[in-house]
Design a protein around this motif. Structure first.
Motif, PDB file in Angstrom:
ATOM      1  N   TYR A 674      11.524   0.691  -4.226  1.00  0.00           N
ATOM      2  CA  TYR A 674      11.825   1.928  -5.086  1.00  0.00           C
ATOM      3  C   TYR A 674      10.717   2.996  -5.024  1.00  0.00           C
ATOM      4  N   VAL A 675      11.088   4.278  -5.180  1.00  0.00           N
ATOM      5  CA  VAL A 675      10.058   5.197  -5.026  1.00  0.00           C
ATOM      6  C   VAL A 675       9.248   5.097  -6.440  1.00  0.00           C
ATOM      7  N   GLY A 676       8.073   5.339  -5.852  1.00  0.00           N
ATOM      8  CA  GLY A 676       6.972   4.873  -7.262  1.00  0.00           C
ATOM      9  C   GLY A 676       6.464   3.572  -7.427  1.00  0.00           C
ATOM     10  N   GLY A 677       7.510   2.573  -7.205  1.00  0.00           N
ATOM     11  CA  GLY A 677       7.030   1.227  -7.117  1.00  0.00           C
ATOM     12  C   GLY A 677       6.077   0.813  -5.899  1.00  0.00           C
ATOM     13  N   ILE A 678       5.099  -0.177  -6.630  1.00  0.00           N
ATOM     14  CA  ILE A 678       4.177  -0.463  -5.355  1.00  0.00           C
ATOM     15  C   ILE A 678       5.066  -1.505  -4.267  1.00  0.00           C
ATOM     16  N   LYS A 679       4.332  -1.243  -3.125  1.00  0.00           N
ATOM     17  CA  LYS A 679       4.823  -2.058  -1.971  1.00  0.00           C
ATOM     18  C   LYS A 679       3.824  -2.908  -1.421  1.00  0.00           C
ATOM     19  N   SER A 680       2.434  -2.565  -1.731  1.00  0.00           N
ATOM     20  CA  SER A 680       1.263  -3.445  -1.274  1.00  0.00           C
ATOM     21  C   SER A 680       0.270  -3.490  -2.415  1.00  0.00           C
ATOM     22  N   ILE A 681      -0.078  -4.501  -2.315  1.00  0.00           N
ATOM     23  CA  ILE A 681      -1.566  -4.856  -3.583  1.00  0.00           C
ATOM     24  C   ILE A 681      -2.483  -3.925  -3.616  1.00  0.00           C
TER      25      ILE A 681
END
Length: 707
Positions: A674-681
């Motif tokens: 999702y847009v705004g959700g983190i995708k990497s640490i």
């Protein structure tokens, strides 16, 4: 820095949710122009700002995809030397008089307090000039009144409901004193007008001489490691005014009433509003919503008589049109403070109270877990995040929603008194932790260049101690220093003066567990999983004020008009400074919103983590509102959210706090689609600022990624 881009159809619900992104492009391609994304992608390594130090590291992931009493009172001034001048700050002459000590039943008004007139000024040939588009102002070197609070015996500040119920005489004198301070002329430094103005508007000096000032902001240190410490002498200044006003009024009673009300006036201290108390459940104290109140005051002969007055805890009424003339819109058009006002500036405190109750469960948990922080700065940041949410829920378009105008609302002082109380409780339970160096935040009296550091020795302008020196955070530690300021709290009581700090630690810890640890499992050796959403953004990316809301299970049908409605869990709030056009200093702000109560309500708390993350992926919703209008993650570069969990070990003892027994587990699978959700640490450990640099705004332990 960019304005958030408004969609043409503002009433359409545009919300990032666990079931997708509604009314946004299926493939998110952020506009790279404002941040020159292509150029910045080529930059490596990345420089991280970690407090006063910097560290250069290589990162495999570059950038994310993105009837009134007529009595008066004066605080005796202490003159400045007329022979010594400073180009930046006035020179202070140490007091030579012995402090007045009040005793009861008799009271003698000390010199300088009888008329509550404005402390005099010593005009020198040295002036400072402020040039604006419309005017030039010159200031002269003033005289000073040290901020020392009450000068009698140490008394505890009480929860306002408790004060009203258990000590009606003190409460009566508090109301009379606050009414008197509010009616004091604007020109008096210890009037409500000037004391409130220290925080922000009208952006004028307070008992400071010529110098270089930043007229775009007030003295307050929001977003700083000094947030909690700066507000302590600030509260003390109002308490000082209230105490002396109460003593002055009480001294005009006659007969047995004189003894009764002098004793009550001697106990006058600021009360607090505990917005995390499980009993009152975040509702506004009823007394703060009453427009009038009945008091006992002296008549012209000193006899006690009953009278109905405007409630000084409900609103502050400005004294004249000139009082609000320097303010920005809409505050330059209204003669009274308001909470969550409607379009006609009618007060809606009832709505503010309802908003507060909506986030009660999460607020209690967030308050409790703040006490588990491993550093003072992290505690301060977490409490400030909870504090920001209170401003957002009670402000709306009213005073509490603006940094520059919030302190004019009497509720502000009850709210911040509770922040100071929680800070004192943390100091008592964690005596080895205190302010550590961190990036400085500019204020009215302290414009700061890049790489400036705030620490325990930073001057807390504009407050002076009894010896004439500026307050510093170091003067406010250990917690026993509050007793020397003649106040305590029920959880850090005056009665513990002279006792072993370890005994206070034990006592206060028990109070923390009793008040806010209701969800604890009193079984020795219990390990529980603590679930949170971390919201973060560089506060400089959006002009004015904004909020990022989290909903679970359901959500309001129209979150833009009812953001605290059904399903509301918590939010990150960032108040407007003074106008919707003003940007804040670039700084990563974050808040941890507890999910524990929400998961309990829906029967998932304590379940297998994979079951919980699967549920959260489908059931959490996020909405951004900026200056009353919808705003969207795809238009922002630094706004992020992440779900994490940590294990907490609890031995079940009532006088021992639980502690974190694991690292952070960031559940990237909940947010990565999702847009705004983190995708990497990297996006959460080393978040981007608007200029493309990264910042570490908190101390992290080794972190695990769970998918």
């Amino acid at each position: 820095m960019v304005y958030c881009k408004w969609a043409a159809t503002a009433l359409t619900l545009l919300t990032v949710s666990s079931v997708g992104v509604e009314a946004v492009p299926a493939k998110y391609k952020p506009d790279p122009d404002p941040i020159k994304l292509k150029e910045k992608r080529a930059l490596a390594p990345v420089t991280l700002t970690i407090g006063p130090a910097t560290k250069t590291i290589g990162l495999t992931t570059r950038f994310p995809t993105l009837g009134t009493a007529s009595l008066s009172l004066s605080l005796s001034p202490i003159p400045v030397s007329s022979t010594t001048k400073s180009s930046t700050l006035p020179v202070y002459t140490l007091p030579t008089t012995t402090p007045i000590v009040y005793t009861t039943p008799g009271y003698t008004t000390p010199g300088g307090y009888g008329g509550y007139t404005t402390p005099g000024t010593t005009t020198t040939s040295k002036t400072t000039t402020r040039t604006t588009t419309s005017s030039t102002k010159t200031s002269a070197t003033p005289t000073y009144t040290p901020v020392v609070g009450a000068n009698n015996t140490c008394y505890n500040r009480l929860k306002i409901e408790t004060l009203q119920r258990t000590d009606p005489d003190q409460f009566n004198m508090l109301l009379l004193a606050w009414q008197k301070v509010q009616a004091t002329p604007d020109s008096d430094p210890f009037s409500h007008y000037q004391l409130a103005g220290i925080h922000g508007a009208p952006f004028i000096t307070w008992q400071m001489g010529p110098g270089s000032y930043d007229y775009t902001r007030g003295y307050c240190t929001h977003g700083s490691a000094l947030f909690t410490t700066w507000h302590r002498p600030y509260l003390l200044a109002l308490e000082q005014a209230l105490f002396h006003a109460a003593m002055s009024i009480a001294s005009t009673f006659t007969g047995t009433a004189l003894t009764q009300y002098l004793a009550a006036a001697g106990r006058v201290r600021l009360p607090y509003w505990d917005w995390a108390d499980p009993t009152t459940q975040s509702y506004l104290p009823p007394i703060t919503m009453a427009t009038t109140v009945t008091v006992i005051r002296p008549d012209s002969f000193g006899n006690p008589v009953s009278a109905v007055i405007n409630n000084p805890l409900f609103a502050y009424n400005f004294l004249s049109a000139s009082s609000i003339a320097p303010f920005g819109s809409p505050f330059n058009a209204h003669m009274s403070t308001r909470r969550y006002p409607d379009g006609s500036w009618n007060d809606r405190s009832y709505l503010a109270s309802s908003n507060m109750q909506g986030g009660f469960s999460s607020r209690v948990t967030s308050t409790y877990t703040a006490f588990l922080s491993g550093s003072y700065n992290l505690f301060s940041n977490r409490i400030e995040g909870v504090h920001d949410g209170v401003h957002g829920a009670t402000g709306g378009g009213g005073n509490m929603g603006y940094v520059a105008y919030s302190s004019f609302d009497p509720l502000f002082w009850l709210h911040h008194c509770n922040v100071d109380r929680l800070t004192a409780m943390f100091q008592a339970t964690q005596p080895s932790l205190f302010v550590t160096p961190a990036s400085a935040v500019g204020t009215f009296a302290r414009p700061v260049p890049p790489n400036t550091i705030d620490d325990q020795t930073t001057d807390l302008f504009p407050f002076r101690r009894a010896d004439g020196s500026w307050y510093k955070s170091s003067h406010l530690n250990p917690v026993s220093t509050i007793w020397s300021m003649k106040y305590g709290y029920p959880e850090v009581p005056c009665s513990y003066q002279g006792k072993n700090p370890a005994d206070l630690d034990t006592f206060t810890t028990g109070q923390v567990n009793t008040l806010y640890g209701k969800g604890r499992t009193p079984i020795p050796g219990t390990v529980i999983r603590d679930w949170n959403v971390r919201l973060l953004i560089d506060q400089a990316e959006i002009a004015g004020g904004f909020d990022i809301y989290v909903y679970g299970g359901t959500r309001p049908s129209d979150p833009y008009n009812d953001p605290y409605g059904k399903g509301y869990i918590g939010s990150l709030s960032s108040m407007s400074m003074g106008s919707v056009d003003q940007y804040k200093q670039s700084r990563i702000r974050f808040v941890d919103v507890s999910l524990n109560s929400y998961l309990k309500d829906y029967g998932y708390y304590g379940s297998d983590p994979y079951k919980i993350t699967s549920y959260l992926t489908q059931d959490l919703y996020y909405t951004i509102i900026a200056n009353g209008k919808p705003c969207y993650f795809q238009d922002l570069y630094t706004a992020k959210y992440a779900v994490y969990s940590r294990d907490i070990y609890d031995d079940g003892k009532p006088d021992v706090l639980p502690y974190y027994s694991s690292d952070y587990y960031y559940h990237v699978n909940v947010t990565e689609k999702y847009v705004g959700g983190i995708k990497s640490i990297d996006e959460i450990q080393y978040p981007f600022k608007v200029d493309g640099t990264r910042e570490i705004p908190w101390a992290e332990n080794t972190t695990s990624i769970k998918t």
